[in-house]
Design an enzyme around this catalytic site. Structure first.
Site, PDB file in Angstrom:
ATOM      1  N   HIS A  88       0.720  -1.363  -0.368  1.00  0.00           N
ATOM      2  CA  HIS A  88       0.168   0.135   0.105  1.00  0.00           C
ATOM      3  C   HIS A  88       0.536   0.947  -0.119  1.00  0.00           C
ATOM      4  CE1 HIS A  88       0.758  -0.423   4.188  1.00  0.00           C
ATOM      5  NE2 HIS A  88       0.488   0.345   4.196  1.00  0.00           N
TER       6      HIS A  88
ATOM      7  N   THR B 281      -2.050   7.774  10.411  1.00  0.00           N
ATOM      8  CA  THR B 281      -3.290   7.515   9.233  1.00  0.00           C
ATOM      9  C   THR B 281      -3.624   6.244   8.281  1.00  0.00           C
ATOM     10  OG1 THR B 281      -1.602   8.466   7.902  1.00  0.00           O
ATOM     11  CG2 THR B 281      -2.586   9.974   9.150  1.00  0.00           C
TER      12      THR B 281
END
Length: 268
Positions: A99, A213
């Site tokens: 990711h 985050t």
């Protein structure tokens, strides 16, 4: 923009920092197969809190990151002082986490100092587009330099980028990015990488208390966002896109409610 006029707010800001500086955060980022950034999927940001119980703070936390940095809500806070950092070259490994792409310094690469506490630089990674916004404006790229104390308290230094000239730091690892493209969890030793090549370009910065985050979205993270927006070339941006797995070319979490948090701006 206005100056910090209220002693009570000043005291509250310090109290929040002291409170969160004694919290220990858990490891960032869940397995990349378990979450994604597609808002329409069952694994997107609006569903992170439902995937695992330990990720529930992604949905119920009140100090989540990123946020929109609004001029009318920012307090000029000269007491923060100039950002103190002492980076140094160190052996590094480039890791494709699926990711995102991470530069991991094996033995730390210097440190920053926040409220007198030393936070050692452990890793850096990128998000496209930017996660933080300024007055509602998003940017092409955001770099996060993640620092830790020995007891895992975290402070993140963020730099925003718009399209323009090449970024020198990304240029250092460009060839290695091509080597690990689309190879999840592949690690490649890249020798000595100097974090001093991550240029800030300004002494001005925002600071607030937030969270990781990505899952588990742990709160208690001290965020420092450089006010000056730097540049990255389109070719470098594409290189970062091509390196991650399909579906992660855009890996930015949407902005979260500020919930009346104090956002300070240091301006010499």
């Amino acid at each position: 923009m206005f100056r910090f006029k209220h002693p009570i707010l000043f005291a509250a800001f310090i109290a929040i920092f002291l409170f969160h500086c004694i919290q220990v955060t858990s490891e960032p980022d869940g397995d990349q197969h378990e979450f994604n950034y597609n808002r329409g999927s069952g694994k997107g940001p609006n569903r992170w809190s439902k995937i695992h119980e330990e990720w529930s703070v992604c949905g119920k936390g009140n100090m989540q990151s990123p946020i929109d940095l609004l001029d009318e809500k920012v307090e000029v806070f000269k007491h923060l002082g100039r950002l103190k950092k002492s980076y140094k070259p160190s052996n590094a490994t480039l890791v494709n986490r699926g990711h995102d792409i991470m530069v991991k310094w094996e033995d730390g690469a210097g440190a920053i100092y926040v409220n007198g506490t030393k936070y050692i630089l452990k890793q850096g990674h990128w998000h496209t587009p930017s996660e933080h916004t300024i007055n509602g404006r998003s940017f092409a790229l955001e770099a996060h330099l993640v620092h830790e104390t020995n007891d895992k308290r975290r402070a993140v230094l963020a730099i925003l980028y718009k399209i323009g000239q090449k970024d020198n730091f990304i240029s250092q690892v460009a060839d290695y990015l091509r080597d690990i493209a689309n190879s999840k969890d592949e690690e490649k030793e890249v020798g000595v990488i100097d974090p001093r090549d991550v240029k800030l370009g300004s002494r001005k910065y925002y600071r607030y208390m937030g969270s990781l985050t990505a899952p588990p979205c742990t709160e208690g993270v001290i965020w420092t966002i450089v006010k000056k927006v730097r540049t990255v070339s389109r070719e470098q941006l594409k290189l970062l896109w091509d390196a991650v797995h399909d579906g992660y070319e855009k890996n930015a979490r949407p902005t979260q409610p500020s919930n009346d948090r104090i956002v300070a701006l240091y301006r010499p």
